[in-house]
Design a protein around this motif. Sequence first.
Motif, PDB file in Angstrom:
ATOM      1  N   THR A 176      -2.741 -11.244 136.783  1.00  0.00           N
ATOM      2  CA  THR A 176      -3.931 -11.408 137.610  1.00  0.00           C
ATOM      3  C   THR A 176      -4.551 -10.060 137.925  1.00  0.00           C
ATOM      4  OG1 THR A 176      -2.991 -13.398 138.591  1.00  0.00           O
ATOM      5  CG2 THR A 176      -4.780 -12.340 139.795  1.00  0.00           C
ATOM      6  N   PHE A 177      -5.870  -9.973 137.796  1.00  0.00           N
ATOM      7  CA  PHE A 177      -6.611  -8.759 138.102  1.00  0.00           C
ATOM      8  C   PHE A 177      -7.676  -9.079 139.145  1.00  0.00           C
ATOM      9  CE2 PHE A 177      -4.958  -8.091 133.861  1.00  0.00           C
ATOM     10  CZ  PHE A 177      -4.459  -6.799 133.932  1.00  0.00           C
ATOM     11  N   THR A 178      -8.134  -8.044 139.836  1.00  0.00           N
ATOM     12  CA  THR A 178      -9.165  -8.179 140.860  1.00  0.00           C
ATOM     13  C   THR A 178     -10.468  -7.629 140.323  1.00  0.00           C
ATOM     14  OG1 THR A 178      -7.457  -7.805 142.515  1.00  0.00           O
ATOM     15  CG2 THR A 178      -9.743  -7.642 143.254  1.00  0.00           C
ATOM     16  N   MET A 179     -11.531  -8.447 140.369  1.00  0.00           N
ATOM     17  CA  MET A 179     -12.837  -7.998 139.918  1.00  0.00           C
ATOM     18  C   MET A 179     -13.778  -7.924 141.116  1.00  0.00           C
ATOM     19  SD  MET A 179     -15.527  -9.548 137.094  1.00  0.00           S
ATOM     20  CE  MET A 179     -15.587 -11.172 137.818  1.00  0.00           C
ATOM     21  N   ILE A 180     -14.406  -6.783 141.284  1.00  0.00           N
ATOM     22  CA  ILE A 180     -15.448  -6.598 142.282  1.00  0.00           C
ATOM     23  C   ILE A 180     -16.779  -6.890 141.595  1.00  0.00           C
ATOM     24  CG2 ILE A 180     -16.593  -4.948 143.822  1.00  0.00           C
ATOM     25  CD1 ILE A 180     -13.736  -5.603 144.665  1.00  0.00           C
ATOM     26  N   VAL A 181     -17.614  -7.701 142.216  1.00  0.00           N
ATOM     27  CA  VAL A 181     -18.895  -8.078 141.627  1.00  0.00           C
ATOM     28  C   VAL A 181     -20.026  -7.576 142.516  1.00  0.00           C
ATOM     29  CG1 VAL A 181     -20.345  -9.991 140.842  1.00  0.00           C
ATOM     30  CG2 VAL A 181     -17.847 -10.154 140.641  1.00  0.00           C
ATOM     31  N   GLU A 182     -20.975  -6.903 141.898  1.00  0.00           N
ATOM     32  CA  GLU A 182     -22.179  -6.430 142.586  1.00  0.00           C
ATOM     33  C   GLU A 182     -23.393  -6.877 141.782  1.00  0.00           C
ATOM     34  OE1 GLU A 182     -21.695  -2.310 144.487  1.00  0.00           O
ATOM     35  OE2 GLU A 182     -20.498  -2.219 142.650  1.00  0.00           O
ATOM     36  N   LYS A 183     -24.530  -6.951 142.448  1.00  0.00           N
ATOM     37  CA  LYS A 183     -25.776  -7.300 141.756  1.00  0.00           C
ATOM     38  C   LYS A 183     -26.640  -6.059 141.644  1.00  0.00           C
ATOM     39  CE  LYS A 183     -29.372 -10.782 141.681  1.00  0.00           C
ATOM     40  NZ  LYS A 183     -29.870 -12.005 142.321  1.00  0.00           N
ATOM     41  N   ASP A 184     -27.021  -5.715 140.423  1.00  0.00           N
ATOM     42  CA  ASP A 184     -27.871  -4.557 140.194  1.00  0.00           C
ATOM     43  C   ASP A 184     -29.263  -4.863 140.745  1.00  0.00           C
ATOM     44  OD1 ASP A 184     -30.019  -3.112 138.522  1.00  0.00           O
ATOM     45  OD2 ASP A 184     -28.196  -1.982 138.068  1.00  0.00           O
ATOM     46  N   PRO A 185     -29.773  -4.029 141.658  1.00  0.00           N
ATOM     47  CA  PRO A 185     -31.063  -4.321 142.285  1.00  0.00           C
ATOM     48  C   PRO A 185     -32.261  -4.213 141.331  1.00  0.00           C
ATOM     49  CG  PRO A 185     -30.286  -2.175 142.975  1.00  0.00           C
ATOM     50  CD  PRO A 185     -29.189  -2.797 142.172  1.00  0.00           C
ATOM     51  N   GLU A 186     -32.128  -3.439 140.281  1.00  0.00           N
ATOM     52  CA  GLU A 186     -33.242  -3.262 139.345  1.00  0.00           C
ATOM     53  C   GLU A 186     -33.314  -4.375 138.303  1.00  0.00           C
ATOM     54  OE1 GLU A 186     -33.265   0.668 137.703  1.00  0.00           O
ATOM     55  OE2 GLU A 186     -33.116   1.601 139.689  1.00  0.00           O
TER      56      GLU A 186
ATOM     57  N   TRP B 235     -28.942  -8.232 137.197  1.00  0.00           N
ATOM     58  CA  TRP B 235     -27.705  -8.619 136.524  1.00  0.00           C
ATOM     59  C   TRP B 235     -26.513  -8.377 137.437  1.00  0.00           C
ATOM     60  CZ3 TRP B 235     -26.552  -8.539 130.755  1.00  0.00           C
ATOM     61  CH2 TRP B 235     -27.605  -9.115 130.035  1.00  0.00           C
ATOM     62  N   LEU B 236     -25.426  -9.093 137.152  1.00  0.00           N
ATOM     63  CA  LEU B 236     -24.175  -8.900 137.872  1.00  0.00           C
ATOM     64  C   LEU B 236     -23.343  -7.842 137.154  1.00  0.00           C
ATOM     65  CD1 LEU B 236     -23.264 -12.634 138.531  1.00  0.00           C
ATOM     66  CD2 LEU B 236     -24.478 -11.040 140.043  1.00  0.00           C
ATOM     67  N   VAL B 237     -22.707  -6.988 137.922  1.00  0.00           N
ATOM     68  CA  VAL B 237     -21.845  -5.941 137.380  1.00  0.00           C
ATOM     69  C   VAL B 237     -20.449  -6.183 137.929  1.00  0.00           C
ATOM     70  CG1 VAL B 237     -21.418  -3.459 137.241  1.00  0.00           C
ATOM     71  CG2 VAL B 237     -23.773  -4.325 137.312  1.00  0.00           C
ATOM     72  N   GLY B 238     -19.468  -6.279 137.038  1.00  0.00           N
ATOM     73  CA  GLY B 238     -18.091  -6.510 137.451  1.00  0.00           C
ATOM     74  C   GLY B 238     -17.210  -5.326 137.082  1.00  0.00           C
ATOM     75  N   GLU B 239     -16.336  -4.949 138.003  1.00  0.00           N
ATOM     76  CA  GLU B 239     -15.397  -3.852 137.762  1.00  0.00           C
ATOM     77  C   GLU B 239     -14.000  -4.312 138.145  1.00  0.00           C
ATOM     78  OE1 GLU B 239     -14.560   0.784 139.041  1.00  0.00           O
ATOM     79  OE2 GLU B 239     -16.278  -0.276 139.868  1.00  0.00           O
ATOM     80  N   VAL B 240     -13.016  -4.026 137.298  1.00  0.00           N
ATOM     81  CA  VAL B 240     -11.631  -4.399 137.557  1.00  0.00           C
ATOM     82  C   VAL B 240     -10.989  -3.282 138.372  1.00  0.00           C
ATOM     83  CG1 VAL B 240      -9.406  -4.992 136.533  1.00  0.00           C
ATOM     84  CG2 VAL B 240     -11.527  -5.701 135.425  1.00  0.00           C
ATOM     85  N   VAL B 241     -10.565  -3.618 139.570  1.00  0.00           N
ATOM     86  CA  VAL B 241     -10.023  -2.630 140.505  1.00  0.00           C
ATOM     87  C   VAL B 241      -8.792  -1.935 139.936  1.00  0.00           C
ATOM     88  CG1 VAL B 241      -8.978  -2.332 142.789  1.00  0.00           C
ATOM     89  CG2 VAL B 241     -10.899  -3.900 142.494  1.00  0.00           C
ATOM     90  N   GLU B 242      -7.915  -2.681 139.313  1.00  0.00           N
ATOM     91  CA  GLU B 242      -6.639  -2.121 138.844  1.00  0.00           C
ATOM     92  C   GLU B 242      -6.764  -1.271 137.585  1.00  0.00           C
ATOM     93  OE1 GLU B 242      -5.886  -5.967 141.041  1.00  0.00           O
ATOM     94  OE2 GLU B 242      -7.253  -5.363 139.437  1.00  0.00           O
ATOM     95  N   LEU B 243      -7.895  -1.349 136.894  1.00  0.00           N
ATOM     96  CA  LEU B 243      -8.063  -0.637 135.628  1.00  0.00           C
ATOM     97  C   LEU B 243      -9.278   0.288 135.711  1.00  0.00           C
ATOM     98  CD1 LEU B 243      -7.507  -3.693 133.231  1.00  0.00           C
ATOM     99  CD2 LEU B 243      -5.794  -2.053 134.056  1.00  0.00           C
TER     100      LEU B 243
ATOM    101  N   THR C 212     -18.089  -4.372 133.184  1.00  0.00           N
ATOM    102  CA  THR C 212     -19.058  -4.983 132.288  1.00  0.00           C
ATOM    103  C   THR C 212     -20.189  -5.566 133.126  1.00  0.00           C
ATOM    104  OG1 THR C 212     -19.327  -6.457 130.365  1.00  0.00           O
ATOM    105  CG2 THR C 212     -17.989  -7.278 132.208  1.00  0.00           C
ATOM    106  N   GLN C 213     -21.166  -6.155 132.458  1.00  0.00           N
ATOM    107  CA  GLN C 213     -22.284  -6.768 133.168  1.00  0.00           C
ATOM    108  C   GLN C 213     -22.712  -8.039 132.454  1.00  0.00           C
ATOM    109  OE1 GLN C 213     -25.347  -3.840 133.197  1.00  0.00           O
ATOM    110  NE2 GLN C 213     -25.771  -3.996 131.019  1.00  0.00           N
TER     111      GLN C 213
END
Length: 72
Positions: free
Chosen positions: A4-14, A17-25, A30-31
Amino acid sequence: MKKTFTMIVEKDPESGWLVGEVVELAGCYTQAPDLPTLEKNISEAIQAYLATAEPDAPQSSFIGAIRLEVAV
């Protein structure tokens, strides 16, 4: 084997699109235009990351997220 990995998701304001980053790696991100596609893309990014990572490379552990209120 599954892990199991943790993904942080943010929305690019420009782009919107959604941007996901894996906390442990570190550097594994990706987006995508929507959440189902982001989940597919991040799974592929994790597999590619792990396929090229050093076997004994340390991985971060997700502790939690904190929202802070700051006067600006």
